[in-house]
Design a protein around this motif. Structure first.
Motif, PDB file in Angstrom:
ATOM      1  N   ARG A   1      20.422 -41.795  80.563  1.00 29.84           N
ATOM      2  CA  ARG A   1      20.459 -42.464  79.582  1.00 29.84           C
ATOM      3  C   ARG A   1      20.962 -43.971  79.760  1.00 29.84           C
ATOM      4  O   ARG A   1      20.563 -44.812  79.012  1.00 29.84           O
ATOM      5  CB  ARG A   1      21.399 -41.692  78.621  1.00 29.84           C
ATOM      6  CG  ARG A   1      20.795 -40.405  78.415  1.00 29.84           C
ATOM      7  CD  ARG A   1      21.972 -39.813  77.516  1.00 29.84           C
ATOM      8  NE  ARG A   1      21.917 -40.000  76.038  1.00 29.84           N
ATOM      9  CZ  ARG A   1      22.909 -40.474  75.362  1.00 29.84           C
ATOM     10  NH1 ARG A   1      24.110 -40.384  75.749  1.00 29.84           N
ATOM     11  NH2 ARG A   1      22.561 -40.775  74.236  1.00 29.84           N
TER      12      ARG A   1
ATOM     13  N   ARG B   1       7.535 -42.934  76.769  1.00 29.10           N
ATOM     14  CA  ARG B   1       6.354 -42.125  76.201  1.00 29.10           C
ATOM     15  C   ARG B   1       5.582 -41.623  77.266  1.00 29.10           C
ATOM     16  O   ARG B   1       5.171 -40.527  77.161  1.00 29.10           O
ATOM     17  CB  ARG B   1       5.855 -42.996  75.120  1.00 29.10           C
ATOM     18  CG  ARG B   1       6.795 -43.504  74.035  1.00 29.10           C
ATOM     19  CD  ARG B   1       7.789 -42.540  73.588  1.00 29.10           C
ATOM     20  NE  ARG B   1       7.235 -41.754  72.145  1.00 29.10           N
ATOM     21  CZ  ARG B   1       7.605 -40.566  72.161  1.00 29.10           C
ATOM     22  NH1 ARG B   1       8.752 -40.137  72.571  1.00 29.10           N
ATOM     23  NH2 ARG B   1       7.271 -39.923  70.905  1.00 29.10           N
TER      24      ARG B   1
ATOM     25  N   LEU C   1       9.256 -38.475  77.804  1.00 24.85           N
ATOM     26  CA  LEU C   1      10.704 -38.553  77.523  1.00 24.85           C
ATOM     27  C   LEU C   1      11.055 -38.324  76.036  1.00 24.85           C
ATOM     28  O   LEU C   1      10.265 -38.981  75.233  1.00 24.85           O
ATOM     29  CB  LEU C   1      11.307 -39.482  78.422  1.00 24.85           C
ATOM     30  CG  LEU C   1      11.302 -39.381  79.737  1.00 24.85           C
ATOM     31  CD1 LEU C   1      11.649 -40.764  80.450  1.00 24.85           C
ATOM     32  CD2 LEU C   1      12.075 -38.210  80.435  1.00 24.85           C
ATOM     33  N   PHE C   2      12.040 -37.878  75.526  1.00 27.51           N
ATOM     34  CA  PHE C   2      12.702 -38.133  74.408  1.00 27.51           C
ATOM     35  C   PHE C   2      13.392 -39.294  74.349  1.00 27.51           C
ATOM     36  O   PHE C   2      13.915 -39.746  75.432  1.00 27.51           O
ATOM     37  CB  PHE C   2      13.832 -36.918  73.882  1.00 27.51           C
ATOM     38  CG  PHE C   2      12.998 -35.687  73.661  1.00 27.51           C
ATOM     39  CD1 PHE C   2      12.567 -35.375  72.446  1.00 27.51           C
ATOM     40  CD2 PHE C   2      12.996 -34.645  74.806  1.00 27.51           C
ATOM     41  CE1 PHE C   2      11.980 -34.005  72.373  1.00 27.51           C
ATOM     42  CE2 PHE C   2      12.191 -33.550  74.665  1.00 27.51           C
ATOM     43  CZ  PHE C   2      11.856 -33.287  73.309  1.00 27.51           C
TER      44      PHE C   2
ATOM     45  N   SER D   1      15.949 -42.565  72.234  1.00 27.75           N
ATOM     46  CA  SER D   1      16.734 -42.534  71.387  1.00 27.75           C
ATOM     47  C   SER D   1      16.949 -44.126  70.937  1.00 27.75           C
ATOM     48  O   SER D   1      16.999 -44.821  72.067  1.00 27.75           O
ATOM     49  CB  SER D   1      17.888 -42.010  71.613  1.00 27.75           C
ATOM     50  OG  SER D   1      17.895 -40.517  71.656  1.00 27.75           O
TER      51      SER D   1
ATOM     52  N   ALA E   1      16.080 -43.768  77.147  1.00 29.18           N
ATOM     53  CA  ALA E   1      15.467 -42.290  77.294  1.00 29.18           C
ATOM     54  C   ALA E   1      16.669 -41.317  77.434  1.00 29.18           C
ATOM     55  O   ALA E   1      17.706 -41.449  77.909  1.00 29.18           O
ATOM     56  CB  ALA E   1      14.991 -42.115  78.612  1.00 29.18           C
ATOM     57  N   GLU E   2      16.391 -40.164  76.744  1.00 31.54           N
ATOM     58  CA  GLU E   2      17.296 -38.973  77.080  1.00 31.54           C
ATOM     59  C   GLU E   2      17.175 -38.397  78.380  1.00 31.54           C
ATOM     60  O   GLU E   2      16.203 -38.560  78.956  1.00 31.54           O
ATOM     61  CB  GLU E   2      17.091 -38.001  75.986  1.00 31.54           C
ATOM     62  CG  GLU E   2      17.809 -38.451  74.280  1.00 31.54           C
ATOM     63  CD  GLU E   2      19.101 -38.764  74.193  1.00 31.54           C
ATOM     64  OE1 GLU E   2      19.907 -38.223  75.221  1.00 31.54           O
ATOM     65  OE2 GLU E   2      19.262 -39.574  73.502  1.00 31.54           O
TER      66      GLU E   2
ATOM     67  N   SER F   1      15.311 -32.974  78.273  1.00 33.71           N
ATOM     68  CA  SER F   1      16.425 -32.687  77.049  1.00 33.71           C
ATOM     69  C   SER F   1      16.173 -33.746  76.055  1.00 33.71           C
ATOM     70  O   SER F   1      15.849 -35.156  76.136  1.00 33.71           O
ATOM     71  CB  SER F   1      17.672 -32.768  77.758  1.00 33.71           C
ATOM     72  OG  SER F   1      18.528 -32.343  76.552  1.00 33.71           O
ATOM     73  N   ASN F   2      16.226 -33.388  74.799  1.00 36.38           N
ATOM     74  CA  ASN F   2      16.810 -34.464  73.462  1.00 36.38           C
ATOM     75  C   ASN F   2      18.045 -34.562  73.339  1.00 36.38           C
ATOM     76  O   ASN F   2      18.399 -34.922  72.047  1.00 36.38           O
ATOM     77  CB  ASN F   2      15.824 -33.941  72.408  1.00 36.38           C
ATOM     78  CG  ASN F   2      16.512 -32.587  71.798  1.00 36.38           C
ATOM     79  OD1 ASN F   2      17.141 -31.958  72.465  1.00 36.38           O
ATOM     80  ND2 ASN F   2      16.025 -32.327  70.491  1.00 36.38           N
ATOM     81  N   SER F   3      18.964 -34.135  74.253  1.00 29.68           N
ATOM     82  CA  SER F   3      20.460 -33.986  73.992  1.00 29.68           C
ATOM     83  C   SER F   3      21.147 -34.665  75.287  1.00 29.68           C
ATOM     84  O   SER F   3      20.670 -34.461  76.405  1.00 29.68           O
ATOM     85  CB  SER F   3      20.902 -32.781  73.934  1.00 29.68           C
ATOM     86  OG  SER F   3      22.242 -32.657  73.862  1.00 29.68           O
TER      87      SER F   3
END
Length: 161
Positions: free
Chosen positions: A29, A91, A95-96, A98, A111-112, A130-132
């Motif tokens: 991140r 993208r 990746l997710f 934020s 990126a997450e 992960s999105n977290s």
């Protein structure tokens, strides 16, 4: 693996699409992430074990150069660290992404957590996203899994539909 190019803290440019040796690529991140530091520091302690089975490690983030350099200097990571991963590249990797919501974050999209294991043919053998900020694969289990894949010649599984 798509051709995604990022500059490296130690100089030069990394092209993910040109990796053709077993490599763990950790997308983190950024400097603001308190969970990323121990995770990447654990990866750093595992470099000899990874090397023993013919696997390298590296990390990339959307952080600008100064923040990536500060992390490498502070945590003494011995693996290559790339920076300036763009929104489009995030993208492209699936990746997710934020947006910054706290002053300590980057002030731009990041990126997450994501992790790719590239095999000796330059193909994505393993992918975890992960999105977290709180969830990422256990590195000890990953090492064991890669060892098993290599020893048994297990093919890539779970191809995308």
């Amino acid at each position: 693996m798509p051709s995604v190019q990022v500059p490296l803290v130690d100089g030069g440019v990394l092209d993910l699409g040109e990796l053709n040796d077993w490599t763990i690529v950790v997308v983190y991140r950024g400097r603001h992430c308190a969970r990323c530091k121990p995770y990447l520091s654990k990866l750093n302690t595992m470099l000899a074990d990874l090397s023993a089975i013919g696997v390298a490690g590296l990390a990339i983030s959307a952080d600008p150069q100064d923040r990536a350099e500060a992390d490498v200097a502070e945590f003494k990571w011995q693996f290559p660290v790339g920076y300036d991963l763009s929104f489009g590249q995030m993208r492209q990797l699936g990746l997710f992404v934020s947006d910054s919501i706290k002053p300590a974050e980057t002030g731009r999209p990041f990126a997450e957590p994501g992790l790719f294991v590239i095999n000796g043919d330059g193909l994505v053998q393993i992918v975890e996203m992960s999105n977290s900020a709180s969830v990422r694969p256990d590195l000890d289990l990953l090492l064991d899994g890669i060892r098993s894949i290599k020893e048994k010649g297990i093919p890539i599984r779970g191809l995308a539909a």
